[in-house]
Design a protein around this motif. Structure first.
Motif, PDB file in Angstrom:
ATOM      1  N   TYR A   6       0.737  11.758   0.568  1.00  0.00           N
ATOM      2  CA  TYR A   6       0.344  12.958   1.296  1.00  0.00           C
ATOM      3  C   TYR A   6       0.395  14.149   0.354  1.00  0.00           C
ATOM      4  CZ  TYR A   6       1.202  10.066   5.387  1.00  0.00           C
ATOM      5  OH  TYR A   6       1.165   9.067   6.303  1.00  0.00           O
TER       6      TYR A   6
ATOM      7  N   LYS B 255       1.264   5.198   0.719  1.00  0.00           N
ATOM      8  CA  LYS B 255       0.705   6.322   1.473  1.00  0.00           C
ATOM      9  C   LYS B 255       1.122   7.603   0.773  1.00  0.00           C
ATOM     10  CE  LYS B 255       0.597   4.149   5.978  1.00  0.00           C
ATOM     11  NZ  LYS B 255       1.027   4.221   7.369  1.00  0.00           N
TER      12      LYS B 255
ATOM     13  N   PRO C 165       0.843  -1.211   0.000  1.00  0.00           N
ATOM     14  CA  PRO C 165       0.000   0.000   0.000  1.00  0.00           C
ATOM     15  C   PRO C 165       0.874   1.256   0.000  1.00  0.00           C
ATOM     16  CG  PRO C 165      -0.082  -1.084   2.140  1.00  0.00           C
ATOM     17  CD  PRO C 165       0.687  -1.995   1.221  1.00  0.00           C
TER      18      PRO C 165
END
Length: 99
Positions: A30, A28, A26
């Protein structure tokens, strides 16, 4: 009577090559776009700020030249224009700023 032979579709065409299934990790992600100070470099706000700064510089130059009556007229106009410009630019900034 003749006997007919039937072919299935899978016998005519070879099966397609399927890559092995691998699970990706996965990711991440931002985004710091809404919190960037560069978002304040909007051309409209910079233009309004430049105009106000130019008028203030003209007022200072006229004050050095000794044209006090014209400086007083500028001060009366700027007493109204500065708050209106500030609040309208603030409203514009928050209306077009993506959160």
């Amino acid at each position: 009577m003749r006997k007919t032979k039937g072919f299935t579709f899978r016998k005519i065409l070879p099966p397609p090559h399927k890559p092995p299934l691998t699970r990706s990790r996965p990711l991440k992600a931002y985004s710091f776009v809404p919190f960037s100070p560069l978002a304040m470099l909007d051309p409209t706000i910079l233009t309004i700020g430049g105009i106000v700064l130019g008028i203030a510089l003209i007022e200072r130059i006229l004050e050095r030249w000794g044209v006090i009556d014209l400086v007083d007229q500028f001060a009366k106009v700027m007493r109204f224009i500065l708050p209106v410009t500030f609040y309208s630019a603030l409203i514009y900034f928050f209306a077009t700023f993506m959160f």
